[in-house]
Design a protein around this motif. Structure first.
Motif, PDB file in Angstrom:
ATOM      1  N   LEU A  70      13.402   1.262   3.719  1.00  0.00           N
ATOM      2  CA  LEU A  70      13.384  -0.196   3.606  1.00  0.00           C
ATOM      3  C   LEU A  70      14.450  -0.818   4.515  1.00  0.00           C
ATOM      4  CD1 LEU A  70      12.281  -2.760   2.287  1.00  0.00           C
ATOM      5  CD2 LEU A  70      13.870  -2.347   0.387  1.00  0.00           C
ATOM      6  N   THR A  71      15.637  -0.261   4.525  1.00  0.00           N
ATOM      7  CA  THR A  71      16.719  -0.756   5.382  1.00  0.00           C
ATOM      8  C   THR A  71      16.325  -0.646   6.855  1.00  0.00           C
ATOM      9  OG1 THR A  71      18.379  -0.177   3.726  1.00  0.00           O
ATOM     10  CG2 THR A  71      19.158  -0.429   6.005  1.00  0.00           C
ATOM     11  N   LEU A  72      15.735   0.492   7.240  1.00  0.00           N
ATOM     12  CA  LEU A  72      15.293   0.682   8.627  1.00  0.00           C
ATOM     13  C   LEU A  72      14.220  -0.334   8.998  1.00  0.00           C
ATOM     14  CD1 LEU A  72      15.078   4.586   8.622  1.00  0.00           C
ATOM     15  CD2 LEU A  72      16.759   3.193   9.871  1.00  0.00           C
ATOM     16  N   LEU A  73      13.253  -0.546   8.099  1.00  0.00           N
ATOM     17  CA  LEU A  73      12.172  -1.505   8.365  1.00  0.00           C
ATOM     18  C   LEU A  73      12.704  -2.930   8.506  1.00  0.00           C
ATOM     19  CD1 LEU A  73       9.408  -0.142   5.977  1.00  0.00           C
ATOM     20  CD2 LEU A  73       9.232  -0.390   8.469  1.00  0.00           C
ATOM     21  N   ARG A  74      13.606  -3.320   7.630  1.00  0.00           N
ATOM     22  CA  ARG A  74      14.157  -4.679   7.695  1.00  0.00           C
ATOM     23  C   ARG A  74      14.915  -4.897   9.004  1.00  0.00           C
ATOM     24  NH1 ARG A  74      17.441  -6.581   2.872  1.00  0.00           N
ATOM     25  NH2 ARG A  74      17.023  -8.568   3.854  1.00  0.00           N
ATOM     26  N   ALA A  75      15.643  -3.879   9.457  1.00  0.00           N
ATOM     27  CA  ALA A  75      16.400  -4.011  10.702  1.00  0.00           C
ATOM     28  C   ALA A  75      15.485  -3.999  11.930  1.00  0.00           C
ATOM     29  CB  ALA A  75      17.430  -2.880  10.809  1.00  0.00           C
ATOM     30  N   ALA A  76      14.487  -3.125  11.925  1.00  0.00           N
ATOM     31  CA  ALA A  76      13.620  -2.966  13.092  1.00  0.00           C
ATOM     32  C   ALA A  76      12.549  -4.048  13.198  1.00  0.00           C
ATOM     33  CB  ALA A  76      12.966  -1.590  13.063  1.00  0.00           C
ATOM     34  N   PHE A  77      12.107  -4.566  12.059  1.00  0.00           N
ATOM     35  CA  PHE A  77      10.987  -5.515  12.053  1.00  0.00           C
ATOM     36  C   PHE A  77      11.297  -6.715  11.151  1.00  0.00           C
ATOM     37  CE2 PHE A  77       9.259  -1.235  12.709  1.00  0.00           C
ATOM     38  CZ  PHE A  77       8.691  -1.395  13.973  1.00  0.00           C
ATOM     39  N   PRO A  78      12.347  -7.480  11.463  1.00  0.00           N
ATOM     40  CA  PRO A  78      12.735  -8.579  10.572  1.00  0.00           C
ATOM     41  C   PRO A  78      11.671  -9.669  10.443  1.00  0.00           C
ATOM     42  CG  PRO A  78      13.931  -8.707  12.647  1.00  0.00           C
ATOM     43  CD  PRO A  78      13.188  -7.397  12.647  1.00  0.00           C
ATOM     44  N   GLU A  79      10.780  -9.756  11.408  1.00  0.00           N
ATOM     45  CA  GLU A  79       9.755 -10.791  11.383  1.00  0.00           C
ATOM     46  C   GLU A  79       8.527 -10.409  10.559  1.00  0.00           C
ATOM     47  OE1 GLU A  79       8.422  -7.853  14.349  1.00  0.00           O
ATOM     48  OE2 GLU A  79      10.374  -8.649  13.801  1.00  0.00           O
ATOM     49  N   ARG A  80       8.429  -9.166  10.155  1.00  0.00           N
ATOM     50  CA  ARG A  80       7.247  -8.697   9.433  1.00  0.00           C
ATOM     51  C   ARG A  80       7.462  -8.730   7.925  1.00  0.00           C
ATOM     52  NH1 ARG A  80       3.126  -5.475  11.973  1.00  0.00           N
ATOM     53  NH2 ARG A  80       3.476  -5.336  14.212  1.00  0.00           N
ATOM     54  N   ARG A  81       6.361  -8.965   7.207  1.00  0.00           N
ATOM     55  CA  ARG A  81       6.391  -8.863   5.750  1.00  0.00           C
ATOM     56  C   ARG A  81       6.212  -7.387   5.398  1.00  0.00           C
ATOM     57  NH1 ARG A  81       2.087 -11.168   1.324  1.00  0.00           N
ATOM     58  NH2 ARG A  81       0.748  -9.697   2.414  1.00  0.00           N
ATOM     59  N   ILE A  82       7.069  -6.883   4.527  1.00  0.00           N
ATOM     60  CA  ILE A  82       7.001  -5.487   4.106  1.00  0.00           C
ATOM     61  C   ILE A  82       6.263  -5.428   2.771  1.00  0.00           C
ATOM     62  CG2 ILE A  82       8.316  -3.406   3.524  1.00  0.00           C
ATOM     63  CD1 ILE A  82      10.607  -4.635   5.268  1.00  0.00           C
ATOM     64  N   VAL A  83       5.279  -4.548   2.702  1.00  0.00           N
ATOM     65  CA  VAL A  83       4.481  -4.386   1.492  1.00  0.00           C
ATOM     66  C   VAL A  83       4.440  -2.915   1.113  1.00  0.00           C
ATOM     67  CG1 VAL A  83       3.072  -6.428   2.014  1.00  0.00           C
ATOM     68  CG2 VAL A  83       2.270  -4.162   2.731  1.00  0.00           C
ATOM     69  N   ALA A  84       3.986  -2.666  -0.086  1.00  0.00           N
ATOM     70  CA  ALA A  84       3.755  -1.298  -0.563  1.00  0.00           C
ATOM     71  C   ALA A  84       2.507  -1.336  -1.429  1.00  0.00           C
ATOM     72  CB  ALA A  84       4.947  -0.788  -1.360  1.00  0.00           C
ATOM     73  N   GLU A  85       1.792  -0.236  -1.458  1.00  0.00           N
ATOM     74  CA  GLU A  85       0.673  -0.080  -2.382  1.00  0.00           C
ATOM     75  C   GLU A  85       1.046   1.011  -3.356  1.00  0.00           C
ATOM     76  OE1 GLU A  85      -3.337   0.335  -1.119  1.00  0.00           O
ATOM     77  OE2 GLU A  85      -3.147  -1.196   0.428  1.00  0.00           O
ATOM     78  N   CYS A  86       0.827   0.736  -4.643  1.00  0.00           N
ATOM     79  CA  CYS A  86       1.190   1.718  -5.662  1.00  0.00           C
ATOM     80  C   CYS A  86       0.279   1.542  -6.864  1.00  0.00           C
ATOM     81  CB  CYS A  86       2.643   1.514  -6.079  1.00  0.00           C
ATOM     82  SG  CYS A  86       3.278   2.742  -7.236  1.00  0.00           S
ATOM     83  N   PRO A  87      -0.292   2.635  -7.364  1.00  0.00           N
ATOM     84  CA  PRO A  87      -1.026   2.531  -8.628  1.00  0.00           C
ATOM     85  C   PRO A  87      -0.032   2.281  -9.765  1.00  0.00           C
ATOM     86  CG  PRO A  87      -1.503   4.602  -7.480  1.00  0.00           C
ATOM     87  CD  PRO A  87      -0.342   3.965  -6.795  1.00  0.00           C
ATOM     88  N   ARG A  88      -0.379   1.390 -10.684  1.00  0.00           N
ATOM     89  CA  ARG A  88       0.521   1.134 -11.823  1.00  0.00           C
ATOM     90  C   ARG A  88       0.761   2.408 -12.630  1.00  0.00           C
ATOM     91  NH1 ARG A  88       2.262  -3.922 -13.655  1.00  0.00           N
ATOM     92  NH2 ARG A  88       1.343  -5.635 -12.490  1.00  0.00           N
ATOM     93  N   GLU A  89      -0.200   3.322 -12.598  1.00  0.00           N
ATOM     94  CA  GLU A  89      -0.063   4.580 -13.341  1.00  0.00           C
ATOM     95  C   GLU A  89       1.080   5.433 -12.802  1.00  0.00           C
ATOM     96  OE1 GLU A  89      -3.169   3.679 -11.945  1.00  0.00           O
ATOM     97  OE2 GLU A  89      -3.681   2.671 -13.819  1.00  0.00           O
ATOM     98  N   ASN A  90       1.478   5.196 -11.562  1.00  0.00           N
ATOM     99  CA  ASN A  90       2.610   5.916 -10.980  1.00  0.00           C
ATOM    100  C   ASN A  90       3.882   5.163 -11.389  1.00  0.00           C
ATOM    101  OD1 ASN A  90       4.557   7.148  -9.432  1.00  0.00           O
ATOM    102  ND2 ASN A  90       3.351   7.160  -7.554  1.00  0.00           N
ATOM    103  N   ALA A  91       4.229   5.310 -12.672  1.00  0.00           N
ATOM    104  CA  ALA A  91       5.299   4.514 -13.269  1.00  0.00           C
ATOM    105  C   ALA A  91       6.644   4.688 -12.559  1.00  0.00           C
ATOM    106  CB  ALA A  91       5.436   4.852 -14.753  1.00  0.00           C
ATOM    107  N   ALA A  92       6.972   5.905 -12.156  1.00  0.00           N
ATOM    108  CA  ALA A  92       8.271   6.137 -11.509  1.00  0.00           C
ATOM    109  C   ALA A  92       8.357   5.385 -10.185  1.00  0.00           C
ATOM    110  CB  ALA A  92       8.505   7.628 -11.305  1.00  0.00           C
TER     111      ALA A  92
END
Length: 181
Positions: A125-147
């Motif tokens: 996340l830190t690398l992405l924010r520094a390298a691509f500050p203009e982009r929106r960062i998203v993630a896909e995760c099933p709710r079943e993957n609680a951790a």
């Protein structure tokens, strides 16, 4: 219209060729990592939590993931315990439609519960924010993957209420701490 692209993603994320955390080294995947990637990833417990991965995860799947950087589709990195330590997981960025960039990560089952995932995800996340500050960062995760869901929430991701592009996953968007009032 072709697949979304990110020019020089690995070079921008890893200008020194790697990233170091307190316990981990993240290095862009190389062809030599394919077999270890298959061994680590070809586990139903791993694949169940990562909607990007097919099961069984084959050598061809590993080679395709490694080729993402050449195809300008993103960059995936090995996660290792220290400089000469074992390959314990994978983390990366994937180009998406518009200006979105998707962050993902997974660990081999023997490495769950040791906070390596949190350390690697925070580093990416830190690398992405520094390298691509203009982009929106998203993630896909099933709710079943609680951790992973809890980890993403701790990192500043918020559920969007939108289904992800992959079966069973929900889209979460990163909200920078300064953007949260």
């Amino acid at each position: 219209m072709g697949a979304p692209k990110i020019t020089d993603c690995c070079a921008k994320l890893f200008p020194e060729g790697f990233a170091r955390t307190q316990r981990l080294i993240l290095t862009p995947l190389q062809a030599a990592d394919a077999f270890q990637l298959v061994v680590l990833t070809n586990d139903p417990l791993v694949a169940a939590g990562v909607s990007l991965l097919r099961q069984p995860f084959t050598l061809t799947d590993a080679q395709e993931l490694i080729s993402f950087s050449r195809a300008q589709r993103g960059c995936f990195a090995s996660i290792r315990l220290g400089e000469r330590g074992p390959f314990i997981g994978c983390s990366g960025a994937l180009a998406r439609e518009g200006d979105d960039i998707e962050m993902g990560f997974w660990l081999g089952v023997p490495y769950h519960g040791k906070h390596y995932g949190a350390e690697a995800a925070q580093a990416m996340l830190t690398l992405l924010r520094a390298a691509f500050p203009e982009r929106r960062i998203v993630a896909e995760c099933p709710r079943e993957n609680a951790a992973s869901w809890r980890l993403l929430m701790r990192l500043g991701f918020c559920p969007s209420g939108v289904s992800g592009a992959r079966r069973g996953a929900e889209l979460l968007t990163y909200k920078a701490p300064e953007a949260v009032a």
